[in-house]
Scaffold this active site. Sequence first.
Site, short mmCIF file in Angstrom:
data_model
loop_
_atom_site.label_atom_id
_atom_site.label_comp_id
_atom_site.label_asym_id
_atom_site.label_seq_id
_atom_site.Cartn_x
_atom_site.Cartn_y
_atom_site.Cartn_z
N LYS A 171 23.75 44.31 18.55
CA LYS A 171 23.66 45.70 18.10
C LYS A 171 24.64 46.56 18.91
CE LYS A 171 19.84 46.52 21.33
NZ LYS A 171 18.40 46.74 21.46
N TYR A 199 38.17 70.54 39.02
CA TYR A 199 37.39 71.66 38.47
C TYR A 199 36.36 72.17 39.46
CZ TYR A 199 39.25 71.16 33.75
OH TYR A 199 40.07 71.14 32.66
C1 LIG Z 1 17.95 45.60 22.09
C2 LIG Z 1 16.79 44.75 21.74
C3 LIG Z 1 16.75 43.41 22.19
C4 LIG Z 1 17.75 42.88 23.18
O1 LIG Z 1 17.42 43.45 24.43
P1 LIG Z 1 18.18 43.04 25.77
O2 LIG Z 1 17.29 43.54 26.85
O3 LIG Z 1 19.48 43.73 25.73
O4 LIG Z 1 18.31 41.58 25.76
C5 LIG Z 1 15.73 42.62 21.75
N1 LIG Z 1 14.78 43.10 20.93
C6 LIG Z 1 14.77 44.38 20.49
C7 LIG Z 1 13.69 44.83 19.58
C8 LIG Z 1 15.78 45.25 20.89
O5 LIG Z 1 15.76 46.51 20.48
#
Ligand SMILES: *Cc1c(COP(=O)(O)O)cnc(C)c1O
Length: 385
Positions: free
Chosen positions: A45, A267
């Site tokens: 993702k 800044y």
């Molecule tokens: C993002 C996510 C994962 C993966 O999580 P990591 O800690 O990055 O391995 C797994 N299951 C769900 C439902 C997620 O949202």
Amino acid sequence: MTALALARREALGGAARLTVDLGAVAENVRLLRRRTAAGLMAVVKADGFGHSAVDVARTAVAAGAGWLGVTSVDEAVALRDAGLRVPVLSWLNPLDADFGAAVRRGVDLAVPSGAHLDAIAGAAGPARVHLHLDTGMARDGAEPEAWLDLCRRARAAEQDGRIRVVGVMGHLACAETPGHPANAAGRRLFEWGAAIARGAGLRPAVRHLAASAAALTDPRSHFDLVRVGAALVGIDPTGTTALRTALSLTAPIVAVRRVPAGTPVGYGHAWRTGAATTLGLVPVGYADGLPRNAWPRAEVHVRGRRRRLAGRISMDQFVVDLGTDPVRPGETATVFGPGDAGEPTLADWAGWADTIPHELVTRLGPRLRRHVIAADHPAPDGNLP
Ligand SMILES: *Cc1c(COP(=O)(O)O)cnc(C)c1O
């Protein structure tokens, strides 16, 4: 030559450069596979945690991941468009998502509610679904009180030939703290949920609860499949495992100047030199994903040593205090990397900015030039293993 050495060489005279080492991803996948008897879902993702979803997915599948996971249907369809054929699960969608496209492209869908079940069962199917139980986050997934009804309705839809229940999923809130009581509670709730599903006549082939943290530290949570995202790219939320970082950020020092003691920099004049020093200008800023609040703690690596940032990080640039080093324009500043040569890591930056590495890698700006090192890339200096 290491990925970082390559990145350093190629940063000379160029722009800020993000190097993605897919060899590190392949190695992390192999390590994870040795740690579990369960199958491995590579979670790609958010564009593969900023590393390119398609690159990370292809690398992970070649290294033995049997599944891919993403949040939205759009992300899943993009993986299919890129030619990836292993099972893909999409678990977070609004009720009016294009579930028909998901079914046509052979994308599995998570079902967190009766309303989702109706929407998904209404698409020309049968859809392959994973019933999602909330195992203690009060976030996504069905509440335990709604679970029995959801399982019964899923069974009815399955008997009508509108869906096939292939999985049951949950997610742990506190897995990065291995002894946390919420982990055992989440596991028990998940086992209860899987038993209820079975009792309702469902036969899900894959029960999955663990993400990276639990995959690395708690085999009792592995069940049939672990869903791993962060660990693929070398982020270990538990800080227990030697994973390989896949990302390095280097940039040229575009200008240097000698300044006297008391010179205000950047800044707000938020910082002044304590003594006469050399300042280097580096063309990377918060628009490229550097967290602005990492200053005043942030450091970069120049000529083999850590150097403090001088003044606030700007949108497009920051200044580094080079002290007495005779650095010349064109030399390289390493913002972060695997840490092998003493350069800061993503974990260092996350600590300085009071966040987690996940946030940093998923907000890198589009302006960085990306350089991808293939997993099977022969060593450029000819020193093949
Ligand atoms: C993002 C996510 C994962 C993966 O999580 P990591 O800690 O990055 O391995 C797994 N299951 C769900 C439902 C997620 O949202």
